[in-house]
Structures are given as C-alpha cells and as structure tokens.
Design a protein around this motif. Sequence first.
Motif, PDB file in Angstrom:
ATOM      1  N   LEU A  27       0.807  -1.170   0.023  1.00 43.05           N
ATOM      2  CA  LEU A  27       0.036  -0.062   0.014  1.00 43.05           C
ATOM      3  C   LEU A  27       0.938   1.292  -0.048  1.00 43.05           C
ATOM      4  O   LEU A  27       0.343   2.478   0.150  1.00 43.05           O
ATOM      5  N   LYS A  28       2.153   1.081  -0.483  1.00 42.77           N
ATOM      6  CA  LYS A  28       2.866   2.338  -0.313  1.00 42.77           C
ATOM      7  C   LYS A  28       2.543   3.544  -1.059  1.00 42.77           C
ATOM      8  O   LYS A  28       2.832   4.706  -0.822  1.00 42.77           O
ATOM      9  N   ASN A  29       1.678   3.284  -2.308  1.00 38.38           N
ATOM     10  CA  ASN A  29       1.290   4.500  -2.828  1.00 38.38           C
ATOM     11  C   ASN A  29      -0.049   5.006  -2.649  1.00 38.38           C
ATOM     12  O   ASN A  29      -0.651   5.984  -2.980  1.00 38.38           O
ATOM     13  N   GLU A  30      -0.789   4.311  -1.428  1.00 39.82           N
ATOM     14  CA  GLU A  30      -2.120   4.697  -1.008  1.00 39.82           C
ATOM     15  C   GLU A  30      -1.807   5.885  -0.006  1.00 39.82           C
ATOM     16  O   GLU A  30      -1.027   5.727   0.902  1.00 39.82           O
ATOM     17  N   SER A  31      -2.644   6.489   0.011  1.00 39.81           N
ATOM     18  CA  SER A  31      -2.263   8.217   0.920  1.00 39.81           C
ATOM     19  C   SER A  31      -2.485   7.613   2.472  1.00 39.81           C
ATOM     20  O   SER A  31      -3.787   7.511   2.896  1.00 39.81           O
ATOM     21  N   TRP A  34      -0.623   2.913   4.068  1.00 35.36           N
ATOM     22  CA  TRP A  34       0.520   2.131   4.437  1.00 35.36           C
ATOM     23  C   TRP A  34       1.216   2.405   5.811  1.00 35.36           C
ATOM     24  O   TRP A  34       1.806   1.374   6.081  1.00 35.36           O
TER      25      TRP A  34
END
Length: 69
Positions: A27-31, A34
């Motif tokens: 989930l590193k690109n989820e705001s 992560w």
Amino acid sequence: MKVNVGGIDRLLRIVAGIVLLALVFVLKNESGFWLWGLIGIVPLATGLMSWCPAYSILGMNTCPMKEKK
C-alpha cells in the motif's frame, strides 16, 4: 525481562507482524494507509523477543516453561 510468550503465540505474532509489514510495500502508494503496516513492528518484535510488556502488566504468561527454584 522474563519470557512470557509461548510457542504458538510467538509464531502467530511473528506471522502477523510480517503480514502487517508487507502492507507497507503493498500500500505504499495509497495516501496514509501504508502507515498501518508499521503496526506490524510491535507483534514482530514481541514474537522475536518472546516477551510482551502488556502480558507483564496483566500478569499473563503463555510460555509453558516452568521456573527453576
């Protein structure tokens, strides 16, 4: 620190910690989502150390080892 986390409890903590830490990469690109994966550090650390501070406070012990006299 006295060992207070037993075998199955320890294994479950380690697996849960690894799964939660994997969320950091998934989930590193989820705001902001992560960051929840970083919670995995707690069960992973307590599983690897075989010691849980919450168990100490509550007087719990899942370790089957008997104390030596």
